[in-house]
Design a protein around this motif. Structure first.
Motif, PDB file in Angstrom:
ATOM      1  N   LEU A 198      -7.058   2.858   6.845  1.00 49.83           N
ATOM      2  CA  LEU A 198      -6.231   4.051   6.604  1.00 49.83           C
ATOM      3  C   LEU A 198      -7.054   5.176   5.991  1.00 49.83           C
ATOM      4  CD1 LEU A 198      -2.905   2.468   5.255  1.00 49.83           C
ATOM      5  CD2 LEU A 198      -3.323   3.478   7.509  1.00 49.83           C
ATOM      6  N   GLU A 199      -7.990   4.851   5.132  1.00 48.44           N
ATOM      7  CA  GLU A 199      -8.837   5.883   4.526  1.00 48.44           C
ATOM      8  C   GLU A 199      -9.703   6.565   5.588  1.00 48.44           C
ATOM      9  OE1 GLU A 199      -9.432   4.210  -0.049  1.00 48.44           O
ATOM     10  OE2 GLU A 199     -10.808   3.573   1.535  1.00 48.44           O
ATOM     11  N   ALA A 229      -5.811  11.945   2.755  1.00 48.36           N
ATOM     12  CA  ALA A 229      -4.759  11.212   2.025  1.00 48.36           C
ATOM     13  C   ALA A 229      -5.376  10.283   0.991  1.00 48.36           C
ATOM     14  CB  ALA A 229      -3.909  10.408   3.004  1.00 48.36           C
ATOM     15  N   THR A 230      -4.561   9.927   0.012  1.00 44.50           N
ATOM     16  CA  THR A 230      -4.957   8.958  -1.001  1.00 44.50           C
ATOM     17  C   THR A 230      -4.250   7.639  -0.695  1.00 44.50           C
ATOM     18  OG1 THR A 230      -5.209  10.675  -2.678  1.00 44.50           O
ATOM     19  CG2 THR A 230      -4.960   8.406  -3.457  1.00 44.50           C
ATOM     20  N   ILE A 241       0.852  -1.196   0.000  1.00 48.26           N
ATOM     21  CA  ILE A 241       0.000   0.000   0.000  1.00 48.26           C
ATOM     22  C   ILE A 241       0.885   1.242   0.000  1.00 48.26           C
ATOM     23  CG2 ILE A 241      -1.744   1.295   1.313  1.00 48.26           C
ATOM     24  CD1 ILE A 241      -2.613  -1.357   2.555  1.00 48.26           C
ATOM     25  N   THR A 242       0.463   2.274  -0.709  1.00 52.37           N
ATOM     26  CA  THR A 242       1.143   3.572  -0.655  1.00 52.37           C
ATOM     27  C   THR A 242       0.153   4.629  -0.192  1.00 52.37           C
ATOM     28  OG1 THR A 242       0.656   4.011  -2.983  1.00 52.37           O
ATOM     29  CG2 THR A 242       2.779   3.027  -2.480  1.00 52.37           C
ATOM     30  N   VAL A 243       0.627   5.542   0.620  1.00 53.86           N
ATOM     31  CA  VAL A 243      -0.207   6.629   1.125  1.00 53.86           C
ATOM     32  C   VAL A 243       0.400   7.947   0.674  1.00 53.86           C
ATOM     33  CG1 VAL A 243      -1.154   7.752   3.175  1.00 53.86           C
ATOM     34  CG2 VAL A 243      -0.859   5.269   3.149  1.00 53.86           C
ATOM     35  N   THR A 244      -0.365   8.752  -0.022  1.00 58.89           N
ATOM     36  CA  THR A 244       0.077  10.076  -0.469  1.00 58.89           C
ATOM     37  C   THR A 244      -1.007  11.093  -0.136  1.00 58.89           C
ATOM     38  OG1 THR A 244      -0.860   9.685  -2.677  1.00 58.89           O
ATOM     39  CG2 THR A 244       1.477   9.179  -2.361  1.00 58.89           C
ATOM     40  N   ALA A 280      -3.006  -3.135  -6.804  1.00 57.53           N
ATOM     41  CA  ALA A 280      -4.019  -3.276  -7.849  1.00 57.53           C
ATOM     42  C   ALA A 280      -4.426  -1.914  -8.392  1.00 57.53           C
ATOM     43  CB  ALA A 280      -5.242  -4.007  -7.299  1.00 57.53           C
ATOM     44  N   ASP A 281      -4.527  -0.910  -7.493  1.00 63.06           N
ATOM     45  CA  ASP A 281      -4.877   0.439  -7.935  1.00 63.06           C
ATOM     46  C   ASP A 281      -3.785   1.021  -8.823  1.00 63.06           C
ATOM     47  OD1 ASP A 281      -7.185   0.348  -6.368  1.00 63.06           O
ATOM     48  OD2 ASP A 281      -6.131   1.119  -4.612  1.00 63.06           O
ATOM     49  N   LEU A 282      -2.520   0.831  -8.413  1.00 65.98           N
ATOM     50  CA  LEU A 282      -1.401   1.367  -9.182  1.00 65.98           C
ATOM     51  C   LEU A 282      -1.245   0.649 -10.506  1.00 65.98           C
ATOM     52  CD1 LEU A 282       1.253   1.870  -6.359  1.00 65.98           C
ATOM     53  CD2 LEU A 282      -0.170   3.597  -7.439  1.00 65.98           C
TER      54      LEU A 282
END
Length: 515
Positions: free
Chosen positions: A307-308, A314-315, A59-62, A320-322
Motif C-alpha cells: 500500500l505504501e 498516504a500514511t 491497517i488504516t490508510v489516511t 502496532a503503529d497505532l
C-alpha cells in the motif's frame, strides 16, 4: 535402583534441594507474572484501539495532513448564514458548520477500491470523519451620555465577519457613540462519522453493539438517519425515534450503539450514511480514512509495504503503529513491562540457573568418596551423569511447580486489586483521524467583543479523550507450560554440569579423599 537412590539422595540433601527449588520458584513466578501483565497491557491497548477504529481492522490508510487541514473553524454572520435575533438590548447569534475534522485531509473514495484490490486484503471500507462546530452567544448594547448638551441612548446593530465581532452605535448632540457592553459565546464540538452502510466486516462500528434500535443498513444510503453513541445519547437525552439536527438538516435516530469494550466509548458521537455525510459537508466522493482487514495476520506487513508503494501520498498504519500513540499511564505500564519487566525476568532466571549449577557442582565435590566408590564397583561415567542429572531434574520440577503456584497467586492478587490505568488513543492536540476528539468534546470561551476569536480557537484544540482501563492479567496454559519447562531446563542444565564434574573423578583419587 535408580529411583531408590534418587529418593535417598534428595532426602539426605534437603538443604540443597530447598535452596535450588526456591531459586527456581522465584524466577518462574516472576516470569509468569511479567508475562501475564504483558498480555494484560496488550489487551488494554487493543481495547483502546478498538474504540478508535474497530475490531478486525489490521491497517488504516489516511492522507498525510497538510497546512490547510489545520485551519481552525470560522463563523461568518451577516452574509446570509447563521441566525441572529435581538431583544431587550441583546443580540443573539448562532451558527453551525459541518466540516472535515481539523488536522485531517481527504482523499478520493476510489482509494478504497485500490486498497481492496491489493493482494492479501480481505475487506476495506472508507469513512468520512467530520466535526460539527456550533457557535452560539449573545451580545448586549450599552449607552453613555455626552459631556455637553444632551445625548440619547445609542441603538446598536451587530455583525460578525469571520470569527470577529463588531458593533456600531448612533448618537445625537455630539455625544459619544454607544457600543456593545459585553457578551458571552460558546462553541460546542460534536464528532460525526460517515460510514459505508453496506460494510459490516470492518470499520469503526465492528467494535460496537446495538443497545437500542438498529444499525445502519444498505437501504439507508442517502437517507437522513443517524446512529448515536450511547454516551452522547444520554448526555443529550436522545433515544430511538427522536430527531437531531446535523448541519442544518434534521436526522431521525434509528439506533444507539455502545463499545464492546466496557472501558471506552465508540470513535464518534454520531454515525450517518457515507454519501449523506459527503453531501452535507461538500466533500462529495471523498473519504478521510480507509480501514483494512487482512486475510491473515501474517500478511499485514507485506500489505502495508504494498500500500505504501501504491499510495505514495498516504500514511499507512498498522495496529502496532497505532499502539505507540496510546498515551497515559497505560503507555508507561507498557514501557515498564517491555523493558524493565522483561530484562528483570531474564536476569533473575539466569541467576536461578547459575545458583542451581553452582550448588550442584558444589554438592558433587562433597560427594567425591561416594562417586569414587560407585565407580570402583562398576558404575559407568554415563550412569553417574544420569544419576546427578536425575536429581537436578527433580529439583527443577519441584521449583517449577512451586513457582507456578506462586505466580498464579500473584496474578490472582493483581486481578483482585484490579488496578486502573489511564489511556488515550492519541496525544495530538487536534481532532481528527484515529484518536481524535472523543464523544462530546466541547470548547467554550467567554469574553467581551473579542470572544468569538477565543471560542473559534478553542474549537480547534480538541484534546483526545482519556479513559480508565482496568488492567487484567490473564492466565494461559501456554505461560504455565513454558515456565515449568524453563525450570526443568534449568534443572537439567545444572545436572549436566554436575554430572560432567562427577564423571571426571578418578576412583583411586576419590577413595583417598575424606568426605
Amino acid at each position: 535402583m535408580f529411583t531408590t537412590y534418587l529418593r535417598r539422595e534428595l532426602t539426605n540433601r534437603k538443604k540443597q534441594t530447598v535452596i535450588i527449588a526456591i531459586g527456581m520458584a522465584l524466577a518462574i513466578a516472576l516470569v509468569i507474572i511479567v508475562s501475564s501483565i504483558s498480555s494484560g497491557v496488550k489487551a488494554a491497548q487493543s481495547s483502546v484501539l478498538e474504540s478508535v477504529y474497530g475490531v478486525g481492522t489490521d491497517i488504516t490508510v489516511t492522507k498525510t495532513a497538510t497546512a490547510s487541514s489545520s485551519k481552525p473553524p470560522s463563523f461568518d454572520f451577516g452574509s446570509g448564514s447563521g441566525s441572529s435575533s435581538g431583544s431587550s438590548g441583546k443580540t443573539n447569534l448562532s451558527q453551525s458548520t459541518l466540516s472535515v475534522q481539523r488536522g485531517t485531509s481527504t482523499m478520493a473514495a476510489s482509494t478504497v477500491t485500490k486498497v481492496a484490490n491489493t493482494s492479501g486484503v480481505a475487506a476495506a471500507t472508507g469513512v468520512l470523519q467530520l466535526t460539527e462546530n456550533s457557535f452560539s452567544g449573545s451580545v448586549s448594547s450599552g449607552s453613555s451620555s455626552g459631556t455637553s448638551g444632551s445625548s440619547s441612548s445609542g441603538s446598536s446593530s451587530s455583525g460578525t465577519t469571520g470569527s470577529g465581532t463588531s458593533g456600531s452605535g448612533q448618537s445625537t448632540d455630539g455625544g459619544p457613540a454607544g457600543g456593545f457592553g459585553g457578551g458571552s459565546f460558546s462553541v460546542d464540538q460534536i464528532t460525526v462519522e460517515g460510514i459505508a452502510t453496506s460494510s459490516t466486516t470492518v470499520g469503526p462500528l465492528t467494535s460496537a453493539e446495538v443497545t437500542k434500535g438498529r444499525a445502519l443498513r444498505a437501504s439507508d444510503a442517502g437517507k437522513d438517519v443517524v446512529v448515536l453513541d450511547t454516551t452522547y445519547a444520554k448526555t443529550e437525552s436522545k433515544t430511538v425515534g427522536d430527531t437531531i439536527t446535523i448541519g442544518d438538516t434534521t436526522f431521525t435516530v434509528v439506533g444507539i450503539v455502545a463499545s464492546t469494550s466496557s472501558s471506552s466509548s465508540t470513535a464518534s458521537d454520531m454515525y450517518i450514511p457515507l454519501d449523506t455525510a459527503q453531501e452535507l459537508s461538500g466533500e462529495t466522493g471523498k473519504v478521510t480514512s480507509v480501514y483494512v482487514s487482512a486475510t491473515s495476520s501474517s500478511d499485514v506487513s507485506s500489505i502495508k509495504t504494498a500500500l505504501e508503494k501504491k499510495l505514495t501520498k498516504a500514511t499507512v498504519s498498522t495496529e502496532a503503529d497505532l499502539a505507540s500513540s496510546v498515551s497515559g499511564s497505560l503507555s508507561t505500564a507498557s514501557s515498564l513491562v517491555s523493558n524493565l519487566g522483561t530484562w528483570l525476568s531474564i536476569v533473575v532466571l539466569a541467576a536461578a540457573f547459575l545458583i542451581a549449577i553452582l550448588f550442584t557442582i558444589s554438592g558433587v565435590s562433597r560427594r567425591t568418596r561416594e562417586f569414587g566408590t560407585l565407580k570402583a564397583i562398576g558404575w559407568s561415567n554415563g550412569r553417574i551423569t544420569r544419576q546427578v542429572a536425575g536429581e537436578s531434574f527433580v529439583q527443577g520440577i519441584i521449583g517449577g511447580v512451586v513457582g507456578a503456584i506462586a505466580g498464579l497467586v500473584g496474578i490472582l492478587v493483581i486481578n483482585v486489586i484490579a488496578p486502573t490505568i489511564s489511556a488515550s488513543a492519541s496525544s495530538s492536540t487536534s481532532a481528527g483521524g484515529p484518536g481524535g476528539a472523543g464523544p462530546g468534546s466541547a470548547a467554550t470561551a467567554a469574553a467581551g467583543s473579542g470572544a468569538a476569536n477565543g471560542a473559534a480557537s478553542a474549537a480547534g484544540r480538541a484534546a483526545s479523550s482519556a479513559t480508565e482501563v482496568v488492567l487484567h492479567a490473564p492466565v494461559t496454559v501456554e505461560i504455565i507450560v513454558v515456565a515449568i519447562g524453563l525450570a526443568i531446563t534449568g534443572g537439567l542444565l545444572s545436572g549436566v554440569f554436575g554430572g560432567w564434574r562427577a564423571s571426571r573423578l578418578r576412583p583411586a583419587a576419590a577413595l583417598r579423599s575424606v568426605a
